[in-house]
Design an enzyme around this catalytic site. Sequence first.
Site, short mmCIF file in Angstrom:
data_model
loop_
_atom_site.label_atom_id
_atom_site.label_comp_id
_atom_site.label_asym_id
_atom_site.label_seq_id
_atom_site.Cartn_x
_atom_site.Cartn_y
_atom_site.Cartn_z
CG ASN A 1 -9.68 0.10 1.60
OD1 ASN A 1 -10.43 -0.49 1.92
ND2 ASN A 1 -8.34 -0.12 1.98
CD1 TRP A 2 -15.29 3.71 2.39
CD2 TRP A 2 -17.32 2.61 2.41
NE1 TRP A 2 -16.57 4.63 2.16
CE2 TRP A 2 -17.47 3.93 1.79
CE3 TRP A 2 -18.46 1.67 2.23
CZ2 TRP A 2 -18.54 4.17 1.39
CZ3 TRP A 2 -19.66 1.95 1.68
CH2 TRP A 2 -19.75 3.31 1.22
CE LYS A 3 -7.51 1.32 5.12
NZ LYS A 3 -6.22 1.82 5.88
CG HIS B 1 -4.69 -2.64 1.86
ND1 HIS B 1 -4.27 -2.40 3.09
CD2 HIS B 1 -5.13 -1.54 1.35
CE1 HIS B 1 -4.43 -1.32 3.50
NE2 HIS B 1 -5.01 -0.61 2.54
CD GLU C 1 -5.06 -1.44 6.58
OE1 GLU C 1 -6.25 -1.89 6.36
OE2 GLU C 1 -4.71 -0.33 6.88
CD GLU D 1 -2.77 2.14 0.02
OE1 GLU D 1 -3.61 3.09 0.02
OE2 GLU D 1 -2.97 0.90 0.32
N GLY E 1 -2.75 5.53 7.74
CA GLY E 1 -3.59 5.74 9.01
C GLY E 1 -2.80 6.50 9.89
CB SER F 1 -2.08 10.12 5.82
OG SER F 1 -1.94 9.35 6.73
N GLY G 1 -8.23 5.98 2.69
CA GLY G 1 -8.76 5.05 3.68
C GLY G 1 -9.77 5.95 4.60
N GLY G 2 -9.07 6.33 5.75
CA GLY G 2 -10.04 6.96 6.66
C GLY G 2 -10.92 8.22 6.37
P1 13P Z 1 -5.52 6.04 5.33
O1 13P Z 1 -5.97 6.99 3.81
O2 13P Z 1 -6.46 6.05 6.17
O3 13P Z 1 -3.98 6.41 5.41
O4 13P Z 1 -5.42 4.63 4.59
C1 13P Z 1 -4.66 4.45 3.32
C2 13P Z 1 -4.98 2.99 2.79
O5 13P Z 1 -4.72 2.28 3.32
C3 13P Z 1 -5.99 2.90 1.83
O6 13P Z 1 -6.02 1.62 1.23
#
Ligand code: 13P
Length: 249
Positions: A11-13, A93, A95, A165, A171, A207, A228-229
């Site tokens: 997930n590149w956000k 999601h 967020e 999640e 994050g 994470s 994500g990250g």
């Molecule tokens: P991180 O891997 O940065 O914690 O993010 C998780 C996420 O929200 C994937 O959708």
Amino acid sequence: MIRMKKILVANWKMHKTRREALSFLAALQEPERLSLKIAAPYTLIAELVDACHGREVEIGAQNMHEAASGAYTGEISLGMLRDVGAKFVLIGHSERRHLFKESEEEIQAKVERAVVEGFPLILCVGETEEEKTQGETEEVLKRQLLSALEELSVEQLEKVLIAYEPVWAIGTGKNAIPSDVNNTHRSIRDILFQSLGAAPPILYGGSVSVENISDFLRFEHIAGALVGGASLEVSNVNQMIQKIEFLEV
Ligand code: 13P
């Protein structure tokens, strides 16, 4: 016994320009024993789809609007996503739920739109730190899952993946304990089996890193990871692919 392919979703956000995305793809290793997907920003989808032609990587979106079309300035419909070649969409999601105040009603409407149009979706669910401390995790997950999926038939569930999640692990570098996650996934399965008669594969997100991905994915009920990250660097993703391909499960 045939091993079910594990699933890795990046997930590149809100990251990457077209140039950065294409150089990522150019260096990306071809996965053989796992299913690889990228949830990309809208602006990258068309170009990534072209660049992935004939490759083992699926491109999808991170969100959509529930209406088929209309006066919704700044929004993107499922028809538009399909038009540029997206193959799946993330819905709900954390967020979106917390930063953009997306309600369970909106999430349900988005799920319904995707299901009506036969479009694959990944429904994200997860409790906050406070809910976890109060011992409400199972109740919160049950509410989020059933409010979004209750009306779906067993056949419609085939186009759904679930991503668990926990909000406190996204994050933050705070890792959930893999065996706890496996137990939570088992509870999610039980809730869905009892209410809907079937349960889709369940991914874990929060994470996830090169260092810990195998610790999660070796568990039976953890079908894959939503990252994500750590998915922004192609070298990390290549290492994760390697680790998953050689995982003994
Ligand atoms: P991180 O891997 O940065 O914690 O993010 C998780 C996420 O929200 C994937 O959708």
